[in-house]
Design an enzyme around this catalytic site. Structure first.
Site, short mmCIF file in Angstrom:
data_model
loop_
_atom_site.label_atom_id
_atom_site.label_comp_id
_atom_site.label_asym_id
_atom_site.label_seq_id
_atom_site.Cartn_x
_atom_site.Cartn_y
_atom_site.Cartn_z
N HIS A 102 1.06 -1.16 -0.14
CA HIS A 102 0.00 -0.03 -0.10
C HIS A 102 0.95 1.37 0.02
CE1 HIS A 102 -3.12 3.14 1.72
NE2 HIS A 102 -2.94 2.35 0.19
N PHE A 118 -1.51 7.61 4.88
CA PHE A 118 -1.42 6.75 3.78
C PHE A 118 0.33 6.05 4.12
CE2 PHE A 118 -4.60 9.53 2.65
CZ PHE A 118 -5.97 8.63 2.95
N HIS A 123 -12.04 -0.30 4.08
CA HIS A 123 -12.04 -0.67 2.97
C HIS A 123 -13.22 -1.42 2.60
CE1 HIS A 123 -8.75 2.10 0.97
NE2 HIS A 123 -8.48 2.55 2.38
CU1 C2O Z 1 -5.50 3.30 -0.06
CU2 C2O Z 1 -7.32 3.62 2.59
O1 C2O Z 1 -5.86 4.28 1.40
#
Ligand code: C2O
Length: 354
Positions: free
Chosen positions: A99, A272, A285
């Site tokens: 990520h 992030f 998510h």
């Molecule tokens: Cu890639 Cu909640 O972000």
């Protein structure tokens, strides 16, 4: 042209991630060494074969909280993920680095512009895939083909507080770097930001404000995918939060900041580069993905963009068979391809639309 994945054989193509607050407060930290360890020389990249397995049913976090059998599986899976060797591609922190790498400028495109999966029409499809592979790896670790991530039902009154399953300090899904002022009964604020202040509301007033905000987000966004999902970003371009961020992503950003600590650099959830180090990330998510699916259904599954620069944008991931696989936006649009679904929860904000 569509976005292309980085050249995995060129090891120099991945550089230290960029995050000014973290770099200033923690110079030299390992947190920004985010290059995933793609094994193999050369790295074999296969086209992803979508699974044909049992349907996984993602349930609301406040519901699984009362299901000890499920919770034990979930905790065991994360515990095992954390116990893998540091450089194992399924390791909990390796997965978090994936990520970081695609968010914080570890990779660049041919013209030198960073490869960024946030702030644009790429955001929802990329994260759908990211969760899909993560969920299947967790299931594999506990040998359960039906294992599904929970979703943080933050679009419903009962779900608008931090899910309690993440608050048990003895659990592998606990993270000590969160804003404790936002523990229940504090209600999430869809407009929360450190700097601009929040709506100034609390309790039921904030619940109503959030529901109304979501209703408007859908109302305005249903006819305008670029508003809801994020704007077009093509190969060679950089997605920019001030220009191309979609409304659903903006709400999601507020939730990241709201969970993360107030103190800069807001590690883990509020930055992030580090967010996926907190298990609550995947729960947040999961609901963002669910809201996208609700949006798609409401549009009768008509494609948001019939533009091959979107449909053919390509990403790479590690799958649960330890292979590097290549996937495209267009295949993320049919949720049935993935063998997971969402247990329904009430959507009063949607029902209120004409
Ligand atoms: Cu890639 Cu909640 O972000």
């Amino acid at each position: 042209a569509p976005l292309e994945p980085p050249d995995l054989d060129d090891k120099s193509a991945c550089v230290r991630a960029t995050e000014n607050n973290i770099e200033t407060k923690c110079p030299g930290t390992d947190l920004l060494n985010c290059c995933p360890d793609y094994r193999g020389n050369p790295v074999t990249v296969k086209n992803y074969d979508f699974p044909k397995t049992t349907l996984r049913v993602r349930k609301p976090a406040q519901k699984v909280a009362n299901d000890p059998v499920y919770m034990n599986k979930y905790k065991m899976a994360v515990h095992k993920m954390k116990g893998l060797p540091d450089d194992h591609p399924w390791n909990y922190y390796q997965q978090a680095k994936v990520h970081c790498a695609f968010c914080n400028e570890a990779y660049h495109q041919e013209n030198g512009v960073p490869l960024q999966v946030h702030n644009s029409w790429i955001f929802l499809p990329w994260h759908r895939y990211y969760l899909h592979f993560y969920e299947r790896i967790l299931g594999k670790l506990i040998d359960d083909e039906t294992f599904a991530l929970p979703y943080w039902n933050f679009d419903y009154g009962d779900g608008m507080t931090m899910p309690t399953i993440f608050l048990d300090t003895t659990s592998p899904i606990y993270n000590e770097r969160r804003d404790m002022d936002h523990y229940p009964p504090a209600v999430v604020d869809y407009k929360y930001a450190y700097t601009d202040g929040d709506s100034g509301l609390e309790g039921d007033d904030l619940v109503h404000e959030n529901l109304d905000y979501l209703r408007r987000t859908f109302k305005e966004g249903l006819p305008l995918p670029e508003l809801f999902m994020g704007d077009r970003v093509r190969a060679g371009e950089e997605a920019d939060a001030t220009k191309s961020l979609g409304q659903l992503e903006a709400i999601h950003n507020a939730l990241h900041f709201w969970v993360g600590p107030k103190e800069s650099p807001h590690i883990d959830m509020g930055s992030f580069a580090t967010a996926a180090r907190d298990s609550i990330f995947f729960c947040l998510h999961s609901n963002v993905d669910r809201l996208w699916e609700i949006y798609r259904r409401r549009r009768n599954y008509c494609n948001e963009f019939n533009d091959k620069d979107w449909l053919e944008s390509t990403f790479v991931f590690y799958d649960e068979n330890k292979e590097v696989v290549k996937v495209q936006v267009k295949d993320s649009l049919n949720i049935n391809n993935f063998c997971y679904t969402y247990e329904a929860s009430p959507t009063p904000w949607l029902d209120a639309l004409p």
